[in-house]
Design a protein around this motif. Structure first.
Motif, PDB file in Angstrom:
ATOM      1  N   VAL A  30      57.392  40.262  32.924  1.00 12.05           N
ATOM      2  CA  VAL A  30      57.874  39.702  31.473  1.00 12.05           C
ATOM      3  C   VAL A  30      58.643  38.448  31.853  1.00 12.05           C
ATOM      4  N   VAL A  31      59.848  38.672  32.661  1.00  9.55           N
ATOM      5  CA  VAL A  31      60.746  37.640  32.626  1.00  9.55           C
ATOM      6  C   VAL A  31      60.478  36.504  33.921  1.00  9.55           C
ATOM      7  N   GLY A  32      59.724  36.963  34.907  1.00  4.98           N
ATOM      8  CA  GLY A  32      59.065  36.146  35.818  1.00  4.98           C
ATOM      9  C   GLY A  32      58.496  34.825  35.391  1.00  4.98           C
ATOM     10  N   PRO A  33      57.319  35.008  34.526  1.00  2.42           N
ATOM     11  CA  PRO A  33      56.660  33.988  34.116  1.00  2.42           C
ATOM     12  C   PRO A  33      57.341  32.925  33.181  1.00  2.42           C
ATOM     13  N   LEU A  61      64.361  38.142  28.215  1.00  2.00           N
ATOM     14  CA  LEU A  61      65.051  39.484  28.403  1.00  2.00           C
ATOM     15  C   LEU A  61      64.682  40.216  27.129  1.00  2.00           C
ATOM     16  N   GLY A  62      64.777  39.704  25.820  1.00  2.00           N
ATOM     17  CA  GLY A  62      64.790  40.559  24.839  1.00  2.00           C
ATOM     18  C   GLY A  62      63.384  40.957  24.594  1.00  2.00           C
ATOM     19  N   SER A  63      62.297  40.427  25.213  1.00  2.00           N
ATOM     20  CA  SER A  63      60.798  40.458  25.012  1.00  2.00           C
ATOM     21  C   SER A  63      60.577  41.789  26.111  1.00  2.00           C
ATOM     22  N   ALA A  64      61.276  41.861  27.061  1.00  2.00           N
ATOM     23  CA  ALA A  64      61.080  42.727  28.185  1.00  2.00           C
ATOM     24  C   ALA A  64      61.621  43.864  27.673  1.00  2.00           C
ATOM     25  N   GLU A  65      62.748  43.943  26.969  1.00  2.00           N
ATOM     26  CA  GLU A  65      63.366  45.013  26.471  1.00  2.00           C
ATOM     27  C   GLU A  65      62.448  45.775  25.113  1.00  2.00           C
ATOM     28  N   LEU A  66      62.171  44.831  24.506  1.00  2.00           N
ATOM     29  CA  LEU A  66      61.378  45.134  22.848  1.00  2.00           C
ATOM     30  C   LEU A  66      60.016  44.389  23.009  1.00  2.00           C
ATOM     31  N   PRO A  67      59.086  44.943  23.770  1.00  2.00           N
ATOM     32  CA  PRO A  67      57.909  44.285  23.679  1.00  2.00           C
ATOM     33  C   PRO A  67      57.220  44.528  22.405  1.00  2.00           C
ATOM     34  N   ASP A  68      57.433  45.276  21.515  1.00  2.00           N
ATOM     35  CA  ASP A  68      56.756  45.573  20.417  1.00  2.00           C
ATOM     36  C   ASP A  68      57.502  45.193  19.226  1.00  2.00           C
ATOM     37  N   SER A  69      58.294  43.943  19.397  1.00  2.00           N
ATOM     38  CA  SER A  69      59.022  43.298  18.117  1.00  2.00           C
ATOM     39  C   SER A  69      58.400  42.035  18.223  1.00  2.00           C
ATOM     40  N   PRO A  70      58.799  41.161  17.509  1.00  2.00           N
ATOM     41  CA  PRO A  70      58.512  39.675  17.344  1.00  2.00           C
ATOM     42  C   PRO A  70      59.074  38.852  18.561  1.00  2.00           C
ATOM     43  N   ALA A  71      59.961  39.517  19.191  1.00  2.00           N
ATOM     44  CA  ALA A  71      60.537  38.657  20.517  1.00  2.00           C
ATOM     45  C   ALA A  71      59.496  38.061  21.231  1.00  2.00           C
ATOM     46  N   PRO A  72      58.428  38.618  21.816  1.00  2.00           N
ATOM     47  CA  PRO A  72      57.439  37.832  22.561  1.00  2.00           C
ATOM     48  C   PRO A  72      56.750  36.678  22.017  1.00  2.00           C
ATOM     49  N   LEU A  73      56.466  36.962  20.639  1.00  2.00           N
ATOM     50  CA  LEU A  73      55.749  35.728  19.821  1.00  2.00           C
ATOM     51  C   LEU A  73      56.738  34.716  19.985  1.00  2.00           C
ATOM     52  N   LEU A  74      57.887  34.785  19.545  1.00  2.00           N
ATOM     53  CA  LEU A  74      59.071  33.777  19.542  1.00  2.00           C
ATOM     54  C   LEU A  74      59.249  33.256  20.945  1.00  2.00           C
ATOM     55  N   THR A  75      59.247  34.117  21.802  1.00  2.00           N
ATOM     56  CA  THR A  75      59.288  33.437  23.306  1.00  2.00           C
ATOM     57  C   THR A  75      58.296  32.518  23.779  1.00  2.00           C
ATOM     58  N   LEU A  76      56.845  32.851  23.245  1.00  2.00           N
ATOM     59  CA  LEU A  76      56.020  31.980  23.712  1.00  2.00           C
ATOM     60  C   LEU A  76      56.138  30.538  22.736  1.00  2.00           C
ATOM     61  N   GLY A  77      56.446  30.755  21.457  1.00  2.00           N
ATOM     62  CA  GLY A  77      56.722  29.773  20.540  1.00  2.00           C
ATOM     63  C   GLY A  77      57.716  28.691  20.954  1.00  2.00           C
ATOM     64  N   VAL A  78      58.859  29.299  21.418  1.00  2.00           N
ATOM     65  CA  VAL A  78      59.920  28.497  21.771  1.00  2.00           C
ATOM     66  C   VAL A  78      59.761  27.553  23.271  1.00  2.00           C
ATOM     67  N   ALA A  79      59.112  28.476  24.036  1.00  2.00           N
ATOM     68  CA  ALA A  79      58.843  27.833  25.522  1.00  2.00           C
ATOM     69  C   ALA A  79      57.707  26.933  25.349  1.00  2.00           C
ATOM     70  N   THR A 109      53.467  41.748  28.066  1.00  2.00           N
ATOM     71  CA  THR A 109      54.288  42.213  26.609  1.00  2.00           C
ATOM     72  C   THR A 109      53.197  43.001  25.629  1.00  2.00           C
ATOM     73  N   ALA A 110      51.826  42.607  25.676  1.00  2.00           N
ATOM     74  CA  ALA A 110      50.983  43.005  24.835  1.00  2.00           C
ATOM     75  C   ALA A 110      50.689  44.591  25.403  1.00  2.00           C
ATOM     76  N   TYR A 111      50.400  44.681  26.530  1.00  2.00           N
ATOM     77  CA  TYR A 111      50.304  46.077  27.080  1.00  2.00           C
ATOM     78  C   TYR A 111      51.612  47.047  27.220  1.00  2.00           C
ATOM     79  N   ALA A 112      52.574  46.534  27.274  1.00  2.00           N
ATOM     80  CA  ALA A 112      53.899  46.984  27.089  1.00  2.00           C
ATOM     81  C   ALA A 112      54.060  47.809  25.572  1.00  2.00           C
ATOM     82  N   ALA A 113      53.681  46.733  24.702  1.00  2.00           N
ATOM     83  CA  ALA A 113      53.829  47.260  23.439  1.00  2.00           C
ATOM     84  C   ALA A 113      52.843  48.018  22.861  1.00  2.00           C
ATOM     85  N   SER A 114      51.796  48.236  23.409  1.00  2.00           N
ATOM     86  CA  SER A 114      50.695  49.194  23.021  1.00  2.00           C
ATOM     87  C   SER A 114      50.877  50.739  23.264  1.00  2.00           C
ATOM     88  N   GLY A 115      51.902  51.014  23.799  1.00  2.00           N
ATOM     89  CA  GLY A 115      52.300  52.514  23.850  1.00  2.00           C
ATOM     90  C   GLY A 115      53.544  52.855  23.542  1.00  2.00           C
TER      91      GLY A 115
END
Length: 177
Positions: A30-33, A61-79, A109-115
């Motif tokens: 999550v953080v590496g990419p 870092l927030g996306s890695a900890e909370l993959p089922d939150s809006p954090a991954p989408l926000l991370t992709l949008g900001v990046a 993040t999608a896989y981590a959020a799926s379970g």
């Protein structure tokens, strides 16, 4: 859970965190990419400000900890917004690195959020996810290579439509059970 695992507890014995190879791998994927995106922007636009890199890093870092939150989408949008705003030619340079980094980040993040949180991935499921994602990454790289090769030449609009339909068919085929 089985395998190597370290549980961290506070002074009162309450659970703080659990470290396992699967959790560390998820964090790295999550953080590496997003770190690759930061390096790509720094390479393509060395005069860009430093603070968007810090924001992308914290969001990752927030996306890695909370993959089922809006954090991954926000991370992709900001990046993505930082890439478009900072890089003089956002379609050139290390854009393929950024595209593959976004794909790996999104898939992880999608896989981590799926379970349920804290679950460990078995090899069969990871193999299935990788086998479905690899053709998309390969197609992304192929389109990028074709775009670089076709730069400065006249491209027939029909060929573009056929290529996009082929990519849509590939995406559809990879999602079939």
């Amino acid at each position: 859970m089985s395998g190597l695992q370290v549980t961290v507890r506070d002074r009162r014995g309450r659970w703080v965190a659990t470290l396992s190879p699967a959790a560390v791998g998820r964090w790295l994927l999550v953080v590496g990419p997003m770190l690759a995106v930061v390096v790509a922007v720094a390479t393509a636009a060395p005069d860009s400000p430093w603070w968007p890199a810090a924001v992308v890093g914290l969001l990752a870092l927030g996306s890695a900890e909370l993959p089922d939150s809006p954090a991954p989408l926000l991370t992709l949008g900001v990046a993505a917004a930082w890439w478009v705003a900072a890089v003089p030619d956002p379609t050139g340079g290390p854009v393929l690195v950024v595209a593959v980094a976004f794909l790996v980040f999104h898939t992880t993040t999608a896989y981590a959020a799926s379970g349920p949180p804290g679950r460990t991935a078995d090899r069969r499921v990871v193999r299935a996810v990788v086998s479905r994602t690899t053709p998309i990454g390969a197609a992304t790289l192929a389109v990028g290579v074709l775009a670089v090769a076709a730069e400065g030449t006249d491209v027939v609009p029909g060929a573009v439509v056929v290529a996009l339909l082929a990519l849509a068919a590939l995406a559809w085929l990879t999602t079939r059970q």
